[in-house]
Design a protein around this motif. Structure first.
Motif, PDB file in Angstrom:
ATOM      1  N   LEU A 186       0.802  -1.222   0.000  1.00  0.00           N
ATOM      2  CA  LEU A 186       0.000   0.000   0.000  1.00  0.00           C
ATOM      3  C   LEU A 186       0.834   1.271   0.000  1.00  0.00           C
ATOM      4  N   PHE A 187       2.150   1.164   0.200  1.00  0.00           N
ATOM      5  CA  PHE A 187       3.008   2.351   0.182  1.00  0.00           C
ATOM      6  C   PHE A 187       3.434   2.674  -1.247  1.00  0.00           C
ATOM      7  N   PRO A 188       3.581   3.971  -1.576  1.00  0.00           N
ATOM      8  CA  PRO A 188       3.332   5.135  -0.715  1.00  0.00           C
ATOM      9  C   PRO A 188       1.830   5.409  -0.567  1.00  0.00           C
ATOM     10  N   ARG A 189       1.417   5.930   0.595  1.00  0.00           N
ATOM     11  CA  ARG A 189       0.017   6.192   0.904  1.00  0.00           C
ATOM     12  C   ARG A 189      -0.090   7.489   1.686  1.00  0.00           C
ATOM     13  N   GLN A 190      -1.041   8.332   1.326  1.00  0.00           N
ATOM     14  CA  GLN A 190      -1.192   9.607   2.004  1.00  0.00           C
ATOM     15  C   GLN A 190      -1.628   9.415   3.455  1.00  0.00           C
ATOM     16  N   PHE A 191      -1.167  10.335   4.328  1.00  0.00           N
ATOM     17  CA  PHE A 191      -1.508  10.264   5.749  1.00  0.00           C
ATOM     18  C   PHE A 191      -3.008  10.084   5.960  1.00  0.00           C
ATOM     19  N   ARG A 192      -3.818  10.887   5.278  1.00  0.00           N
ATOM     20  CA  ARG A 192      -5.265  10.900   5.514  1.00  0.00           C
ATOM     21  C   ARG A 192      -5.949   9.624   5.044  1.00  0.00           C
ATOM     22  N   ASP A 193      -5.253   8.814   4.213  1.00  0.00           N
ATOM     23  CA  ASP A 193      -5.840   7.579   3.699  1.00  0.00           C
ATOM     24  C   ASP A 193      -5.452   6.347   4.510  1.00  0.00           C
ATOM     25  N   ILE A 194      -4.590   6.509   5.521  1.00  0.00           N
ATOM     26  CA  ILE A 194      -4.141   5.362   6.311  1.00  0.00           C
ATOM     27  C   ILE A 194      -5.104   5.127   7.464  1.00  0.00           C
ATOM     28  N   ALA A 195      -5.703   3.943   7.484  1.00  0.00           N
ATOM     29  CA  ALA A 195      -6.640   3.590   8.548  1.00  0.00           C
ATOM     30  C   ALA A 195      -5.924   2.962   9.737  1.00  0.00           C
ATOM     31  N   SER A 196      -4.892   2.171   9.482  1.00  0.00           N
ATOM     32  CA  SER A 196      -4.144   1.551  10.575  1.00  0.00           C
ATOM     33  C   SER A 196      -2.730   1.231  10.140  1.00  0.00           C
ATOM     34  N   LEU A 197      -1.812   1.247  11.113  1.00  0.00           N
ATOM     35  CA  LEU A 197      -0.407   0.856  10.935  1.00  0.00           C
ATOM     36  C   LEU A 197      -0.071  -0.104  12.074  1.00  0.00           C
ATOM     37  N   ARG A 198      -0.468  -1.346  11.918  1.00  0.00           N
ATOM     38  CA  ARG A 198      -0.246  -2.305  13.002  1.00  0.00           C
ATOM     39  C   ARG A 198       1.131  -2.944  12.854  1.00  0.00           C
ATOM     40  N   VAL A 199       1.932  -2.866  13.931  1.00  0.00           N
ATOM     41  CA  VAL A 199       3.286  -3.408  13.923  1.00  0.00           C
ATOM     42  C   VAL A 199       3.418  -4.482  14.995  1.00  0.00           C
ATOM     43  N   ASN A 200       4.402  -5.327  14.795  1.00  0.00           N
ATOM     44  CA  ASN A 200       4.771  -6.325  15.796  1.00  0.00           C
ATOM     45  C   ASN A 200       6.291  -6.417  15.839  1.00  0.00           C
ATOM     46  N   ALA A 201       6.854  -6.405  17.051  1.00  0.00           N
ATOM     47  CA  ALA A 201       8.306  -6.508  17.202  1.00  0.00           C
ATOM     48  C   ALA A 201       8.652  -6.989  18.598  1.00  0.00           C
ATOM     49  N   GLU A 202       9.692  -7.799  18.692  1.00  0.00           N
ATOM     50  CA  GLU A 202      10.282  -8.209  19.968  1.00  0.00           C
ATOM     51  C   GLU A 202      11.778  -7.954  19.862  1.00  0.00           C
ATOM     52  N   TRP A 203      12.399  -7.519  20.950  1.00  0.00           N
ATOM     53  CA  TRP A 203      13.806  -7.191  20.834  1.00  0.00           C
ATOM     54  C   TRP A 203      14.540  -7.340  22.168  1.00  0.00           C
ATOM     55  N   GLY A 204      15.851  -7.434  22.052  1.00  0.00           N
ATOM     56  CA  GLY A 204      16.734  -7.481  23.211  1.00  0.00           C
ATOM     57  C   GLY A 204      18.052  -6.806  22.882  1.00  0.00           C
ATOM     58  N   MET A 205      18.829  -6.472  23.918  1.00  0.00           N
ATOM     59  CA  MET A 205      20.095  -5.775  23.703  1.00  0.00           C
ATOM     60  C   MET A 205      21.064  -6.101  24.834  1.00  0.00           C
ATOM     61  N   GLY A 206      22.339  -6.254  24.488  1.00  0.00           N
ATOM     62  CA  GLY A 206      23.351  -6.524  25.502  1.00  0.00           C
ATOM     63  C   GLY A 206      24.743  -6.533  24.901  1.00  0.00           C
ATOM     64  N   ARG A 207      25.754  -6.718  25.749  1.00  0.00           N
ATOM     65  CA  ARG A 207      27.128  -6.825  25.254  1.00  0.00           C
ATOM     66  C   ARG A 207      27.309  -8.134  24.500  1.00  0.00           C
ATOM     67  N   SER A 208      28.123  -8.094  23.432  1.00  0.00           N
ATOM     68  CA  SER A 208      28.289  -9.283  22.606  1.00  0.00           C
ATOM     69  C   SER A 208      29.653  -9.259  21.943  1.00  0.00           C
ATOM     70  N   ALA A 209      30.225 -10.461  21.719  1.00  0.00           N
ATOM     71  CA  ALA A 209      31.501 -10.572  21.023  1.00  0.00           C
ATOM     72  C   ALA A 209      31.311 -10.660  19.517  1.00  0.00           C
ATOM     73  N   GLY A 210      30.073 -10.840  19.044  1.00  0.00           N
ATOM     74  CA  GLY A 210      29.832 -10.961  17.617  1.00  0.00           C
ATOM     75  C   GLY A 210      28.386 -11.258  17.331  1.00  0.00           C
ATOM     76  N   PRO A 211      27.969 -11.193  16.059  1.00  0.00           N
ATOM     77  CA  PRO A 211      26.558 -11.399  15.714  1.00  0.00           C
ATOM     78  C   PRO A 211      26.118 -12.841  15.887  1.00  0.00           C
ATOM     79  N   LYS A 212      24.933 -13.008  16.423  1.00  0.00           N
ATOM     80  CA  LYS A 212      24.341 -14.321  16.592  1.00  0.00           C
ATOM     81  C   LYS A 212      22.854 -14.143  16.843  1.00  0.00           C
ATOM     82  N   ILE A 213      22.025 -14.837  16.055  1.00  0.00           N
ATOM     83  CA  ILE A 213      20.590 -14.756  16.269  1.00  0.00           C
ATOM     84  C   ILE A 213      20.257 -15.408  17.611  1.00  0.00           C
TER      85      ILE A 213
END
Length: 317
Positions: free
Chosen positions: A99-126
């Motif tokens: 649906l993007f690009p879409r004008q502000f007035r035409d957007i009915a909902s912007l539903r998001v989902n996210a989970e996250w964490g953060m900390g010290r790390s020696a390298g990337p790992k899922i």
């Protein structure tokens, strides 16, 4: 004719087991942005993953690894140069929507989902589990945030370009260290507009970037570690109060972490990432959104028959 009939039956048998598939894209570093290779029908819904070290000074690094499900990533950063309050990178996912690009007035909902964490790390790992290592981040003197980033512009083409869009709307979900949004002022923070979204209150701060971009940042009272919410009330507030033009286009929604400073490498892990946009007068759209994809025999069969019909007619003539 018999040879073609056998060939067509063979193709149909293959079509009945056709599924969308995705392959990993390896490490993404520096300024790089990539879309995972996919066989899913091209509906404009593929996510893009960006290391986005847009202000690198050569004294640190930014890399990320993308999960096989195309809905997760881990970004590892390490910026040690001073002053510590300067942002260096925003590793993130660009959440695609047909649906993007879409004008502000035409957007009915912007539903998001996210989970996250953060900390010290020696390298990337899922990570298999998500957590925020508050003690470790404090010891590392980590300065960072976690935020959704919405880009918009009166020009629908520029709205999809993060470096050229003239309107930026941020929803901060986590704040670590002494970092404030553009327009921050302790003296007026209590009198600024506030909205309640779910179980949290958000305060609005307004500012402008050096490139002439208008910025709007919603700050929560407390940090999140996960969210499943419709963000449209925060966006609608802006155009309904004439802070942004109602006819401006939303072109991109990102989710990631702005990285400023840390004594140690910091890992930011994001999972279960999704965006569902609805618009008035537009029929719902169901993208290929599962990790392994969905069976698509009808779509492929339709293509095969459109290809095969003229050949059959030619063979019979």
């Amino acid at each position: 004719m018999k040879w073609f009939a056998r060939y067509l039956v063979s193709l149909i048998a293959c079509a009945s087991t056709y599924v969308c598939m995705a392959r990993g894209i390896g490490p993404v570093c520096g300024l790089d942005c990539r879309v995972p290779t996919t066989l899913c029908p091209a509906e404009g819904t593929n996510n893009t993953f960006c290391a986005n070290a847009w202000n690198s000074d050569g004294k640190g690094y930014q890399c990320l690894e993308v999960g096989d499900d195309q809905r997760s990533f881990v970004a590892t950063s390490h910026w040690t140069s001073l002053p510590a309050h300067v942002v260096h990178s925003y590793p993130h996912i660009k959440l695609g929507s047909p649906l993007f690009p879409r004008q502000f007035r035409d957007i009915a909902s912007l539903r998001v989902n996210a989970e996250w964490g953060m900390g010290r790390s020696a390298g990337p790992k899922i990570a298999t589990s998500l957590a925020v290592d508050s003690d470790g981040l404090t010891k590392s003197q980590c300065i960072a945030n976690v935020a959704f980033d919405i880009w918009a512009d009166l020009d629908p083409v520029l709205a999809s370009n993060e470096s050229m869009a003239r309107i930026e709307i941020m929803l901060w979900l986590g704040v670590f260290g002494p970092v404030q949004p553009l327009g921050w002022d302790n003296k007026t923070s209590r009198t600024r507009p506030q909205l309640r979204l779910g179980d949290n209150n958000f305060t609005l701060f307004e500012g402008s970037a050096s490139v002439g971009r208008s910025t709007f940042t919603w700050m929560p009272d407390t940090n999140y570690t996960h969210i499943s919410q419709d963000l449209s009330p925060l966006v609608q507030y802006l155009w309904k109060n004439n802070l942004v033009p109602a006819e401006a286009y939303v072109g991109t929604v990102g989710f990631g972490s702005e990285s400023f400073f840390s004594l140690d490498p910091i890992a930011f892990t994001a999972q279960s990432l999704s965006l569902n946009v609805t618009s008035e007068g537009v029929a719902p759209f169901s993208p290929c959104d599962s990790p392994a994809g969905k069976n698509q025999p009808l779509r492929l069969l339709s293509f095969l028959f459109s290809f095969a019909t003229p050949m059959i007619a030619y063979s019979l003539s």
